[in-house]
Design an enzyme around this catalytic site. Structure first.
Site, mmCIF file in Angstrom:
data_model
loop_
_atom_site.group_PDB
_atom_site.id
_atom_site.type_symbol
_atom_site.label_atom_id
_atom_site.label_comp_id
_atom_site.label_asym_id
_atom_site.label_seq_id
_atom_site.Cartn_x
_atom_site.Cartn_y
_atom_site.Cartn_z
ATOM 1 N N ARG A 257 -1.302 -5.952 25.665
ATOM 2 C CA ARG A 257 -3.005 -5.602 25.716
ATOM 3 C C ARG A 257 -3.540 -6.878 26.358
ATOM 4 N NH1 ARG A 257 -5.634 -5.371 20.965
ATOM 5 N NH2 ARG A 257 -6.576 -7.346 21.089
ATOM 6 N N HIS A 261 -9.209 -5.722 22.008
ATOM 7 C CA HIS A 261 -9.437 -4.348 21.822
ATOM 8 C C HIS A 261 -10.325 -2.929 22.676
ATOM 9 C CE1 HIS A 261 -8.379 -0.020 19.884
ATOM 10 N NE2 HIS A 261 -9.479 -0.180 19.671
ATOM 11 N N TYR A 270 -7.819 -12.865 15.114
ATOM 12 C CA TYR A 270 -6.552 -12.780 14.730
ATOM 13 C C TYR A 270 -5.127 -13.440 15.530
ATOM 14 C CZ TYR A 270 -7.150 -8.479 17.533
ATOM 15 O OH TYR A 270 -7.667 -7.826 18.793
HETATM 16 C C1 LIG Z 1 -7.445 9.108 13.482
HETATM 17 C C2 LIG Z 1 -8.195 7.589 13.889
HETATM 18 N N1 LIG Z 1 -8.539 6.025 12.528
HETATM 19 C C3 LIG Z 1 -8.936 5.370 13.045
HETATM 20 C C4 LIG Z 1 -9.136 4.813 14.457
HETATM 21 C C5 LIG Z 1 -9.952 4.178 14.686
HETATM 22 N N2 LIG Z 1 -8.655 2.910 15.867
HETATM 23 C C6 LIG Z 1 -9.747 3.076 16.865
HETATM 24 S S1 LIG Z 1 -8.482 2.383 17.957
HETATM 25 C C7 LIG Z 1 -6.958 1.950 17.268
HETATM 26 C C8 LIG Z 1 -5.897 1.401 16.761
HETATM 27 C C9 LIG Z 1 -4.917 1.844 17.957
HETATM 28 O O1 LIG Z 1 -3.405 1.326 17.939
HETATM 29 P P1 LIG Z 1 -2.420 1.479 19.567
HETATM 30 O O2 LIG Z 1 -2.177 3.139 18.908
HETATM 31 O O3 LIG Z 1 -1.872 0.758 19.826
HETATM 32 O O4 LIG Z 1 -3.832 1.538 20.450
HETATM 33 P P2 LIG Z 1 -4.152 0.580 21.841
HETATM 34 O O5 LIG Z 1 -6.342 0.667 21.362
HETATM 35 O O6 LIG Z 1 -3.555 -0.345 21.128
HETATM 36 O O7 LIG Z 1 -3.806 1.221 23.103
HETATM 37 C C10 LIG Z 1 -7.993 2.329 15.792
HETATM 38 C C11 LIG Z 1 -7.283 1.673 14.564
HETATM 39 C C12 LIG Z 1 -9.258 6.306 15.599
HETATM 40 N N3 LIG Z 1 -9.880 6.314 16.231
HETATM 41 N N4 LIG Z 1 -8.859 7.080 15.335
#
Ligand SMILES: Cc1ncc(C[n+]2csc(CCOP(=O)(O)OP(=O)(O)O)c2C)c(N)n1
Ligand SMILES: [Mg+2]
Length: 367
Positions: A257, A261, A270
């Site tokens: 990425r 985020h 971080y």
């Molecule tokens: C059930 C849930 N818990 C927490 C969140 C908050 N949240 C949004 S994106 C994220 C991180 C996701 O990381 P990853 O699966 O690696 O996907 P990326 O964003 O890196 O594409 C979090 C914790 C959410 N959207 N849904």
């Protein structure tokens, strides 16, 4: 890790993957290059538009174009794709206009395309919630008799996308269980972009992510997610197996990425700069361009034309967004349930009351 294109563009032959790509023409390869350039330009413009107050939020897919254009093009028209919120390259490969994605992130639509017609599920923000849907859909396909019949036009598979962090959600484990038990035609495709907001994948899993599905008996592999050709080939092989009735597969696409985020995040808090620089050298777009230059299948005029088209696309997004209405915050409550619900109505009224406090300010500002 399976790789066909090294970061410097060198193409390595591969006995199993090469036959899957044998039909590709130089036009196809240049097309993938153009796809990635276009979607990156749309992505960068969307980030700017969020900064200008035109979008509520934007989740950038910068750096993940190879993983997404490769997987998106691996699917057949009849396959059903189940994306996350960061799947702009997959959406592009399915013919979804970037403007449609911007409407979503502006808060004026809930999806913007017809999931039945485009065979692509709405974006999902709730992590992992889409994976049981994907498996359920795959089990439905089995019951419809469109799995493993040998008919290439009707046999269908599901491509379920999720992130590295999402692989820790209970729903993904449950999805693995159902998919394995019922041998559902699902390809789980996890883009390991190294981070789940500020949590690195090294904390998320103590074994390579690809190994996680093996306890369920779901065959898996790790592919270089910045190598569009390897992503295309591995996803195509996995989808072919799923369509043929051989059960689920799991692919970990190792990528990065490159941006924050979302526009609400500041990664300088971080993650080390050196890591970002290390991955910039593995850029999926640069890599395919270097390869095409090495085999003498791209010239400066084509590269310049792609850049111009990408600029035009960004400008179209920029102008169109200003013509769009602002979302009415009260519509937040409209689609919580299909039928009216007293608790939702109560919340809607309380929110309207809250908003009414600012009406005088708005009138004052207008004067
Ligand atoms: C059930 C849930 N818990 C927490 C969140 C908050 N949240 C949004 S994106 C994220 C991180 C996701 O990381 P990853 O699966 O690696 O996907 P990326 O964003 O890196 O594409 C979090 C914790 C959410 N959207 N849904
Ligand atoms: Mg991630």
């Amino acid at each position: 890790m399976l790789q066909l294109l090294a970061p410097d563009g060198t193409r390595t032959p591969h006995d199993e993957l090469d036959p899957v790509l044998a039909h590709l023409t130089a036009d196809d390869l240049r097309g993938y290059y153009r796809d990635m350039v276009m979607i990156r330009a749309a992505d960068l413009e969307a980030t700017s538009l969020q900064r200008q107050g035109q979008l509520g939020l934007w989740a950038s897919a910068l750096g993940q174009e190879g993983a997404q254009i490769g997987a998106g093009h691996a699917a057949r028209t009849q396959d059903y794709l189940v994306p996350t919120y960061r799947e702009h390259g997959v959406a592009w490969a399915r013919g979804i206009e970037p403007m449609t994605l911007l409407e979503l992130f502006r808060g004026i639509s809930h999806c913007g395309w017809d999931p039945f017609a485009i065979r692509t599920h709405p974006y999902m923000i709730v992590l992992g919630a889409q994976t049981p849907h994907a498996v359920g859909y795959g089990m439905g396909l089995q019951r419809d008799g469109v799995v493993g019949t040998g008919d290439v036009d009707t046999d269908t598979a599901v491509l379920a996308l999720f992130g590295d962090g999402t692989s820790s959600e209970g729903e993904v484990s449950e999805s693995f269980t159902f998919a394995a038990s019922f041998q559902a035609p699902v390809v789980f495709y996890s883009q390991n972009n190294q981070w789940a907001i500020s949590v690195p994948t090294s904390v998320q899993t103590r074994v390579p992510l690809a190994q996680r599905s093996r306890g369920w008996g779901i065959p898996s592999l790790r592919v270089d997610g910045n190598d569009v050709l390897a992503c295309l080939a591995t996803t195509r092989i996995a989808l072919d197996a799923a369509r043929a009735g051989e059960g689920p597969r799991f692919i970990e696409a190792l990528t990065y990425r490159m941006a924050a985020h979302t526009t609400s995040d500041d990664p300088t808090r971080y993650r080390p700069r050196a890591e970002e620089e290390e991955w910039a050298a593995k850029d999926p777009i640069l890599r395919l361009r270097l390869h095409l230059q090495q085999i003498d299948e791209i010239d400066d005029a084509y590269i310049a034309r792609c850049d111009e088209e990408a600029h035009d696309l960004a400008m179209r997004l920029h102008h169109h967004i200003h013509e769009m209405p602002d979302p009415d915050p009260r519509t937040l409550f409209d689609d919580v349930y299909a039928e009216p619900h007293p608790l939702v109505e109560e919340e809607r009224a309380a929110y309207a009351q809250y908003l009414s406090q600012f009406e005088d300010d708005a009138e004052g500002a207008a004067r």
